[in-house]
Scaffold this motif. Structure first.
Motif, PDB file in Angstrom:
ATOM      1  N   ALA A  31       0.859  -1.198   0.000  1.00 36.51           N
ATOM      2  CA  ALA A  31       0.000   0.000   0.000  1.00 36.51           C
ATOM      3  C   ALA A  31       0.887   1.236   0.000  1.00 36.51           C
ATOM      4  O   ALA A  31       2.020   1.186   0.479  1.00 36.51           O
ATOM      5  N   PRO A  32       0.386   2.364  -0.519  1.00 37.58           N
ATOM      6  CA  PRO A  32       1.173   3.589  -0.474  1.00 37.58           C
ATOM      7  C   PRO A  32       1.418   4.002   0.981  1.00 37.58           C
ATOM      8  O   PRO A  32       0.674   3.604   1.869  1.00 37.58           O
ATOM      9  N   GLY A  33       2.434   4.773   1.213  1.00 43.92           N
ATOM     10  CA  GLY A  33       2.730   5.238   2.569  1.00 43.92           C
ATOM     11  C   GLY A  33       3.384   4.151   3.386  1.00 43.92           C
ATOM     12  O   GLY A  33       3.714   3.078   2.882  1.00 43.92           O
ATOM     13  N   GLU A  34       3.578   4.440   4.669  1.00 41.56           N
ATOM     14  CA  GLU A  34       4.269   3.473   5.508  1.00 41.56           C
ATOM     15  C   GLU A  34       3.355   2.317   5.874  1.00 41.56           C
ATOM     16  O   GLU A  34       2.241   2.537   6.331  1.00 41.56           O
ATOM     17  N   THR A  35       3.789   1.084   5.666  1.00 42.36           N
ATOM     18  CA  THR A  35       2.997  -0.057   6.134  1.00 42.36           C
ATOM     19  C   THR A  35       3.726  -0.849   7.211  1.00 42.36           C
ATOM     20  O   THR A  35       3.227  -0.963   8.319  1.00 42.36           O
ATOM     21  N   ILE A  36       4.907  -1.386   6.916  1.00 36.97           N
ATOM     22  CA  ILE A  36       5.567  -2.158   7.983  1.00 36.97           C
ATOM     23  C   ILE A  36       6.945  -1.622   8.362  1.00 36.97           C
ATOM     24  O   ILE A  36       7.554  -2.129   9.305  1.00 36.97           O
ATOM     25  N   MET A  37       7.484  -0.653   7.657  1.00 35.26           N
ATOM     26  CA  MET A  37       8.812  -0.161   8.065  1.00 35.26           C
ATOM     27  C   MET A  37       9.000   1.296   7.674  1.00 35.26           C
ATOM     28  O   MET A  37       8.249   1.839   6.861  1.00 35.26           O
ATOM     29  N   LYS A  38      10.020   1.902   8.287  1.00 35.44           N
ATOM     30  CA  LYS A  38      10.313   3.308   8.008  1.00 35.44           C
ATOM     31  C   LYS A  38      11.130   3.408   6.709  1.00 35.44           C
ATOM     32  O   LYS A  38      11.781   2.442   6.326  1.00 35.44           O
ATOM     33  N   PRO A  39      11.095   4.580   6.073  1.00 34.41           N
ATOM     34  CA  PRO A  39      11.843   4.728   4.807  1.00 34.41           C
ATOM     35  C   PRO A  39      13.310   4.342   4.949  1.00 34.41           C
ATOM     36  O   PRO A  39      13.866   3.645   4.090  1.00 34.41           O
ATOM     37  N   GLN A  40      13.955   4.762   6.043  1.00 35.49           N
ATOM     38  CA  GLN A  40      15.372   4.456   6.185  1.00 35.49           C
ATOM     39  C   GLN A  40      15.599   2.949   6.292  1.00 35.49           C
ATOM     40  O   GLN A  40      16.550   2.410   5.730  1.00 35.49           O
ATOM     41  N   THR A  41      14.703   2.263   7.007  1.00 33.97           N
ATOM     42  CA  THR A  41      14.820   0.807   7.105  1.00 33.97           C
ATOM     43  C   THR A  41      14.690   0.191   5.714  1.00 33.97           C
ATOM     44  O   THR A  41      15.423  -0.727   5.345  1.00 33.97           O
ATOM     45  N   TYR A  42      13.755   0.716   4.935  1.00 38.28           N
ATOM     46  CA  TYR A  42      13.542   0.203   3.580  1.00 38.28           C
ATOM     47  C   TYR A  42      14.825   0.314   2.760  1.00 38.28           C
ATOM     48  O   TYR A  42      15.212  -0.626   2.064  1.00 38.28           O
ATOM     49  N   MET A  77       6.588   4.134 -12.347  1.00 39.44           N
ATOM     50  CA  MET A  77       6.857   3.765 -10.954  1.00 39.44           C
ATOM     51  C   MET A  77       8.369   3.697 -10.743  1.00 39.44           C
ATOM     52  O   MET A  77       9.049   2.874 -11.353  1.00 39.44           O
ATOM     53  N   PRO A  78       8.928   4.607  -9.907  1.00 38.77           N
ATOM     54  CA  PRO A  78      10.375   4.586  -9.748  1.00 38.77           C
ATOM     55  C   PRO A  78      10.849   3.373  -8.947  1.00 38.77           C
ATOM     56  O   PRO A  78      10.089   2.817  -8.164  1.00 38.77           O
ATOM     57  N   ARG A  79      12.095   2.974  -9.157  1.00 37.46           N
ATOM     58  CA  ARG A  79      12.633   1.861  -8.362  1.00 37.46           C
ATOM     59  C   ARG A  79      13.275   2.412  -7.093  1.00 37.46           C
ATOM     60  O   ARG A  79      13.595   3.598  -7.020  1.00 37.46           O
ATOM     61  N   ARG A  80      13.435   1.539  -6.122  1.00 36.37           N
ATOM     62  CA  ARG A  80      14.040   1.870  -4.832  1.00 36.37           C
ATOM     63  C   ARG A  80      13.206   2.860  -4.042  1.00 36.37           C
ATOM     64  O   ARG A  80      13.717   3.493  -3.134  1.00 36.37           O
ATOM     65  N   TYR A  81      11.931   3.027  -4.394  1.00 38.25           N
ATOM     66  CA  TYR A  81      11.081   3.938  -3.629  1.00 38.25           C
ATOM     67  C   TYR A  81      10.228   3.157  -2.657  1.00 38.25           C
ATOM     68  O   TYR A  81       9.720   2.091  -2.962  1.00 38.25           O
ATOM     69  N   PHE A  82      10.059   3.785  -1.511  1.00 40.35           N
ATOM     70  CA  PHE A  82       9.331   3.191  -0.414  1.00 40.35           C
ATOM     71  C   PHE A  82       7.848   3.510  -0.541  1.00 40.35           C
ATOM     72  O   PHE A  82       6.986   2.783  -0.082  1.00 40.35           O
ATOM     73  N   ASP A  83       7.554   4.596  -1.232  1.00 41.33           N
ATOM     74  CA  ASP A  83       6.187   5.103  -1.332  1.00 41.33           C
ATOM     75  C   ASP A  83       5.853   5.270  -2.818  1.00 41.33           C
ATOM     76  O   ASP A  83       6.757   5.315  -3.651  1.00 41.33           O
ATOM     77  N   TYR A  84       4.548   5.360  -3.141  1.00 41.43           N
ATOM     78  CA  TYR A  84       4.216   5.550  -4.555  1.00 41.43           C
ATOM     79  C   TYR A  84       2.823   6.146  -4.683  1.00 41.43           C
ATOM     80  O   TYR A  84       2.061   6.224  -3.721  1.00 41.43           O
ATOM     81  N   LEU A  85       2.487   6.531  -5.911  1.00 41.45           N
ATOM     82  CA  LEU A  85       1.170   7.096  -6.179  1.00 41.45           C
ATOM     83  C   LEU A  85       0.102   5.990  -6.128  1.00 41.45           C
ATOM     84  O   LEU A  85       0.381   4.858  -6.517  1.00 41.45           O
ATOM     85  N   PRO A  86      -1.111   6.335  -5.679  1.00 38.87           N
ATOM     86  CA  PRO A  86      -2.163   5.319  -5.525  1.00 38.87           C
ATOM     87  C   PRO A  86      -2.442   4.539  -6.809  1.00 38.87           C
ATOM     88  O   PRO A  86      -2.802   3.370  -6.755  1.00 38.87           O
TER      89      PRO A  86
END
Ligand code: HEM
Ligand code: CU
Length: 536
Positions: free
Chosen positions: A63-74, A453-462
């Motif tokens: 899902a977009p936004g944070e689900t199970i980890m923080k961006p830095q962890t990702y 859809m960019p690679r290595r991104y933690f978040d994305y557009l719906p």
């Protein structure tokens, strides 16, 4: 030699009692077959860890936004996933496991040229892997650069880059020594009468690979040392303020890392070239063309690294030149695919699990290869650069290619390695689950990659979510199939029926010795008079 059913008295390499007992008889073994199994267990473990990290990313991306980890962890997770999969699984994978086990047997030798060096390479491999995993747990946090360690970010981030690059450096040494060992083995240890052109094609592919390992790996070694020196002393190799050039890092890195993809894929092609003729009951079509195409891939593979850098600021001429060369390197790969299909044509095909994995290799490798041409051509590359299209492409090549070839190889050779059979029905079910899961996981990434859809991104557009959900479901299916496959193989090794010497009616040398092989492979050195595929 026996026909497989008669009971013979001999000591297999599994029962052999040497200087040491128990675990020590393994971790201090110099027998190439035991070392191969050591690699197998280590690499299977790392693959499992890497796959869990991959699945964690998939859950984050459900899902977009944070689900199970923080961006830095990702960032840490995709970096470690990449480092493990590339440096600890797919680069050593086929050559260290199946090259070690079968290269000497296929050329009629007792062992590799330098058995102790072989063991030493395994130890270095384990040491490097421990460093790589340890880099995750330092106080500074897991490295977050991606497995490519691009400067200038890698010279300035506060995370454990030094530890991770040291690990990659050490792992590189193991790879160089293995390559060296195989080259000398092939030159010096072939059975009496075996010419270069009477070697089976898997040894040919290992030979081409070994030259890449020997010649390309030192470049990345030096590059990583430069990076470490840059971080420690601010020397200015890559820092423009000190007169350096960050793009220099990319050149040096890809001069190794593009050839490295052939370290992964050439042995895979070699495995497929052994399996297809066996299950079609035909001689391989175009022996010499396949042998030469391995060498050609290894050679031209050194000249195309720039296709990773079209967007990093290269001259227009450099771009079209690298693009042209990239298209040329596709030719020898296409030759191989053509020859595999020609081998199958009018063959009497025996559909068994190793063949299913081999067929799916060809299918997935074709998708990976054709999308590779889109990436190789400058204009389309710029559209999909650093999008999930690239992620899909390399997973199709590396996982669909090298991974499926590995699965094919283990189903093909396990009866020889352990002298036991596994359950075919379960293996076929596992194959089907893995194949479906794989395509569900990666195919949608091509589509949303083209859409941006960019690679290595933690978040994305719906708008990308449906595809991401399908991918994640695919990931779960894939892992389930993988668990079933491993369960089936382990059960086979522990409880399976005894395997005959030649369960598939294969025609190369390994099928002429009992399963599992004796300590020194052959009672007496075989004298080679026939062609490599004539042992019937
Ligand atoms: C269970 C299987 C796997 C799953 C679920 C998985 C999933 C993923 C995901 C979600 C990413 C991040 C994509 C991004 O945002 O850039 C990724 C990156 C990557 N994967 Fe996998 N993967 C799997 C197996 C493999 C295998 C077998 C390899 C072997 C080569 C591999 C190599 C890589 C590499 C090199 C990256 C790039 C890391 C980076 O961008 O620095 N993966 N994978
Ligand atoms: Cu490349």
């Amino acid at each position: 030699m026996n026909n497989g059913t008669a009971k013979v008295e001999y000591v297999s390499y599994l029962q052999h009692k040497g200087k040491f007992k128990g675990l020590f008889s393994w971790i201090f073994a110099t027998d190439h077959k035991r070392i191969a199994l050591l690699y197998l267990y280590a690499i299977a473990t790392f693959f499992f860890i890497g796959a869990i990290l991959g699945l964690m990313m998939r859950f984050e991306l459900i899902a977009p936004g944070e689900t199970i980890m923080k961006p830095q962890t990702y960032n840490g997770v995709f970096t470690v996933h990449g480092i493990i999969m590339i440096f600890m699984v797919v680069i050593p994978g086929l050559s260290a496991v199946f090259g070690n086990f079968f290269l000497p047997i296929l050329i009629g030798a007792k062992d590799v040229a330098f058995p102790k060096l072989n063991l030493f390479s395994w130890w270095i491999f384990i040491f490097g892997s421990i460093l790589a995993v340890a880099s995750q747990f330092l106080r500074t946090g897991p490295p977050d650069t991606g497995w490519t360690f691009y400067a200038p970010y890698s010279t300035s981030t506060g995370t454990s880059v030094i530890m991770a690059t040291t690990a990659a450096f050490v792992l590189g040494f193991s790879s160089i020594l293995t390559g060296l060992n195989f080259i000398v083995t092939i030159h010096r240890m072939r059975a009496p009468g075996m010419k270069f052109f009477s070697m089976p094609l898997f040894p040919w592919s290992i030979y081409a690979t070994a030259w890449i390992q020997l010649l390309a790996t030192p470049i990345v070694g030096i590059t990583l040392l430069m990076l470490i020196a840059e971080r420690l002393f601010g020397i200015g190799f890559f820092n423009p303020e000190l007169g350096g050039d960050p793009v220099l890092f990319q050149h040096l890195f890809w001069i190794y890392s593009h050839p490295a993809v052939y370290i992964m894929i050439l042995p895979a092609m070699g495995v497929i070239t052994e399996i297809i003729p066996t299950f079609c009951q035909r001689k391989v079509y175009g022996y010499k063309a396949i042998a030469f195409s391995s060498i050609a891939i290894a050679g031209v593979g050194f000249l195309v690294w720039g296709h990773h850098m079209y967007t990093s600021g290269m001259s227009e001429n450099a771009r079209w030149f690298f693009s042209l060369l990239t298209f040329i390197v596709a030719v020898p790969s296409a030759i191989k695919v053509f020859n595999w299909l020609a081998t199958m044509y009018k063959g009497s095909i025996d559909i068994k699990p190793p063949f299913l994995f081999a067929l799916s290799f060809i299918f997935l490798f074709l998708i990976g290869g054709l999308t590779g041409l889109l990436l190789g051509s400058v204009a389309t590359n710029i559209q999909v650069h650093d999008t999930s299209f690239v992620v899909a492409h390399f997973h199709y090549i590396i996982f669909g290619g090298m991974g499926f070839a590995f699965f094919a190889a283990i189903h093909y050779w396990l009866p020889k390695m352990y002298g036991k059979m596994y359950n075919f029905r379960r293996a076929t079910i596992a194959w089907a689950i893995i194949f479906v899961g794989f395509n569900l996981l990666y195919f949608p990434q091509f589509i949303i990659g083209i859409q941006g859809m960019p690679r290595r991104y933690f978040d994305y557009l719906p708008q990308f979510q449906p595809a991401q959900v399908i991918s994640t479901i695919g990931g779960i299916i894939l892992i389930s199939g993988f668990i079933l496959m491993v369960y089936n193989l382990v059960m086979g090794v522990r409880k399976g029926a005894p395997a005959p010497a030649n369960p598939w009616g294969g025609s190369t040398l390994e099928w002429q010795i009992p399963s599992p092989p004796p300590v020194e492979n052959f009672d007496e050195a075989p004298v080679i008079k026939q062609n490599p595929y004539d042992y019937k």
